[in-house]
Design an enzyme around this catalytic site. Sequence first.
Site, PDB file in Angstrom:
ATOM      1  N   ASP A  24       0.807  -1.214   0.000  1.00 14.76           N
ATOM      2  CA  ASP A  24       0.000   0.000   0.000  1.00 14.76           C
ATOM      3  C   ASP A  24       0.845   1.272   0.000  1.00 14.76           C
ATOM      4  O   ASP A  24       0.478   2.269   0.611  1.00 14.76           O
ATOM      5  CB  ASP A  24      -0.981  -0.009   1.197  1.00 14.76           C
ATOM      6  N   GLU A  25       1.968   1.216  -0.688  1.00 20.86           N
ATOM      7  CA  GLU A  25       2.850   2.388  -0.758  1.00 20.86           C
ATOM      8  C   GLU A  25       2.443   3.352  -1.863  1.00 20.86           C
ATOM      9  O   GLU A  25       3.071   4.397  -2.030  1.00 20.86           O
ATOM     10  CB  GLU A  25       4.310   1.956  -0.999  1.00 20.86           C
ATOM     11  N   GLY A  26       1.452   2.960  -2.657  1.00 20.99           N
ATOM     12  CA  GLY A  26       1.065   3.826  -3.780  1.00 20.99           C
ATOM     13  C   GLY A  26       1.794   3.444  -5.060  1.00 20.99           C
ATOM     14  O   GLY A  26       2.064   4.289  -5.906  1.00 20.99           O
ATOM     15  N   HIS A  52      -4.517  -2.265  -5.871  1.00 20.06           N
ATOM     16  CA  HIS A  52      -3.910  -1.028  -6.345  1.00 20.06           C
ATOM     17  C   HIS A  52      -5.042  -0.064  -6.641  1.00 20.06           C
ATOM     18  O   HIS A  52      -5.954  -0.412  -7.368  1.00 20.06           O
ATOM     19  CB  HIS A  52      -3.156  -1.247  -7.658  1.00 20.06           C
ATOM     20  N   THR A 259       3.451 -12.800   3.065  1.00 19.26           N
ATOM     21  CA  THR A 259       2.647 -13.498   2.079  1.00 19.26           C
ATOM     22  C   THR A 259       3.434 -14.730   1.608  1.00 19.26           C
ATOM     23  O   THR A 259       4.488 -15.040   2.149  1.00 19.26           O
ATOM     24  CB  THR A 259       2.219 -12.553   0.934  1.00 19.26           C
ATOM     25  N   THR A 321      -9.578  -5.486   1.378  1.00 16.55           N
ATOM     26  CA  THR A 321     -10.419  -5.971   2.469  1.00 16.55           C
ATOM     27  C   THR A 321     -11.219  -4.860   3.160  1.00 16.55           C
ATOM     28  O   THR A 321     -12.129  -5.156   3.934  1.00 16.55           O
ATOM     29  CB  THR A 321      -9.554  -6.643   3.559  1.00 16.55           C
ATOM     30  N   GLY A 322     -10.865  -3.600   2.923  1.00 19.26           N
ATOM     31  CA  GLY A 322     -11.537  -2.491   3.600  1.00 19.26           C
ATOM     32  C   GLY A 322     -11.113  -2.334   5.055  1.00 19.26           C
ATOM     33  O   GLY A 322     -11.578  -1.447   5.757  1.00 19.26           O
ATOM     34  N   ARG A 323     -10.176  -3.188   5.512  1.00 20.27           N
ATOM     35  CA  ARG A 323      -9.748  -3.112   6.915  1.00 20.27           C
ATOM     36  C   ARG A 323      -8.971  -1.818   7.167  1.00 20.27           C
ATOM     37  O   ARG A 323      -8.177  -1.401   6.327  1.00 20.27           O
ATOM     38  CB  ARG A 323      -8.784  -4.275   7.245  1.00 20.27           C
ATOM     39  N   GLY A 435      -0.192  13.942  -3.635  1.00 25.12           N
ATOM     40  CA  GLY A 435      -1.650  13.823  -3.723  1.00 25.12           C
ATOM     41  C   GLY A 435      -2.005  12.621  -4.581  1.00 25.12           C
ATOM     42  O   GLY A 435      -1.143  12.048  -5.239  1.00 25.12           O
TER      43      GLY A 435
HETATM   44  P1  IMP Z   1      -2.020 -13.325   2.190  1.00 28.50           P
HETATM   45  O1  IMP Z   1      -1.122 -12.790   1.122  1.00 28.50           O
HETATM   46  O2  IMP Z   1      -3.481 -13.128   1.886  1.00 28.50           O
HETATM   47  O3  IMP Z   1      -1.690 -14.739   2.550  1.00 28.50           O
HETATM   48  O4  IMP Z   1      -1.755 -12.466   3.514  1.00 28.50           O
HETATM   49  C1  IMP Z   1      -0.530 -12.491   4.211  1.00 28.50           C
HETATM   50  C2  IMP Z   1      -0.202 -11.153   4.829  1.00 28.50           C
HETATM   51  O5  IMP Z   1       0.172 -10.242   3.818  1.00 28.50           O
HETATM   52  C3  IMP Z   1      -1.367 -10.493   5.569  1.00 28.50           C
HETATM   53  O6  IMP Z   1      -0.870  -9.772   6.665  1.00 28.50           O
HETATM   54  C4  IMP Z   1      -1.948  -9.551   4.539  1.00 28.50           C
HETATM   55  O7  IMP Z   1      -2.651  -8.483   5.132  1.00 28.50           O
HETATM   56  C5  IMP Z   1      -0.665  -9.075   3.862  1.00 28.50           C
HETATM   57  N1  IMP Z   1      -0.839  -8.648   2.477  1.00 28.50           N
HETATM   58  C6  IMP Z   1      -0.927  -9.428   1.387  1.00 28.50           C
HETATM   59  N2  IMP Z   1      -1.023  -8.690   0.296  1.00 28.50           N
HETATM   60  C7  IMP Z   1      -0.966  -7.415   0.660  1.00 28.50           C
HETATM   61  C8  IMP Z   1      -0.978  -6.157  -0.054  1.00 28.50           C
HETATM   62  O8  IMP Z   1      -1.036  -6.082  -1.275  1.00 28.50           O
HETATM   63  N3  IMP Z   1      -0.899  -5.036   0.715  1.00 28.50           N
HETATM   64  C9  IMP Z   1      -0.789  -5.077   2.045  1.00 28.50           C
HETATM   65  N4  IMP Z   1      -0.758  -6.218   2.752  1.00 28.50           N
HETATM   66  C10 IMP Z   1      -0.847  -7.370   2.063  1.00 28.50           C
END
Ligand code: IMP
Length: 450
Positions: A24-26, A52, A259, A321-323, A435
């Site tokens: 999520d760095e952009g 993205h 991941t 995920t919207g988290r 921005g």
């Molecule tokens: P998984 O890739 O769904 O197995 O998740 C493993 C970990 O990587 C979890 O903490 C996810 O939230 C994180 N994660 C996976 N893909 C991304 C991404 O694109 N951005 C941020 N976190 C990610």
Amino acid sequence: MNQDLNRDHGVGVCSAVVGLQWGDEGKGKLVDRMASEHDAVVRYNGGANAGHSVVVGGERYALHLIPSGILSSQVKAVIGNGVVVDPEVLLREIEGLRARGVDTSNLIVSDRAHVVLQYHKDEDNLREALLTAGGGSGAIGTTKRGIGPAYADKVQRSAGVRVGDLLRPEILREKIERACTYKRAATAEICRELGVESPAFDPGPVFERAVVLGRELEPMIDDTVYLLNGMIGEGKSLLFEGANATLLDVDHGTYPFVTSSNSSALGIHAGSGVPARALSRVVGVLKAYSSRVGSGPMPTELGDATGERIRERGREYGTTTGRPRRVGWLDLVAARYAAMINGTTELAVTLLDVLAGFDELKVCIAYELDGGRTERFIPDGHVLAGARPIYETLSGFGDEISDCRGVDELPGAARAYVERIEAFVGVPVCSIGVGPERSQTIETSAGVVG
Ligand code: IMP
């Protein structure tokens, strides 16, 4: 002399954009901007866990599987062999883009990429539930997109389904039947432990649906390894788009809170079939502060009002995920490590505008661990959890910077903040995001200091 043997395959015509933190760095905005300078944008790892967002002309696009380059016509968007493809998500994304008038005919999917099926998502859910059960602290906080189980099946080799298999019903049926047998056995004990009913793991409907999905994807399926190397041989340039980011890399991140793929630039070659010497430029994308989704250590995390303010200003809520994302000060120790293993040639600092309005800004320059001090990153989730950040405090900048288009227009303190990043990481900053719009970027040809 045989001309083929003499051909200079792949010397330095490829670039990569890779996140240096926890995602999520952009990256999407940057890839989207760079896409038009390349002939193809290539995904080499991860799957629908990535998210993205790209804003073009005021419209926000959320992409998960399709390379961000799809938004530039004339550029091929390639999903490489190292990606795990959920065909349902892919087709939904294609339909969504077409409905908004985006041309998706340049999308090509590797026949060797592995397929995520419903049983992978079921297994992901069950494994996470088990890790969470009884207040356990081991949960990874996955995106539940079936990523880990799909990569596990690939490496296990007995039932991994590849995209090309979707076009070969006999092999496909056999693999899905075998996979369902394994899944039933592998999850029976988990379901008993959790007191939940086991998912059906019925191969029939999975197979029938997979055949339909295969038919829809067929025109896009190709041998992308020959395709990409062929393009390089013709002098065309490729842009690799990393998903998920460096500190989530299965080998080099905060294991086990990572991941399941090599999400740093180190995964490019295996995940695309393009040799290492083809890569000459690696842009490391570094958000001006830290964020993380899911579990795992983040030494600079802020659980206070400052963190809340950064989250709101940065709109730090997951695209997938919207988290709400966890946020904190910039960790320069982690950034320098990530820049090192990616072979980063330049830095793109993003979301600097989010930090406007703070009296002071902190950056982590070392960790305190077991009573000692270290300036090395600790790529182990459990050990890093015990590290405390050692901060350096910099002046904040009061003014909004979203309209700045040159380094000279930035307030002195904002410029000093970027200069500190450049000096600590040892890599020039060549772009600064101020921005969400494509145009809200400051380009600096030779770094801010240089
Ligand atoms: P998984 O890739 O769904 O197995 O998740 C493993 C970990 O990587 C979890 O903490 C996810 O939230 C994180 N994660 C996976 N893909 C991304 C991404 O694109 N951005 C941020 N976190 C990610």
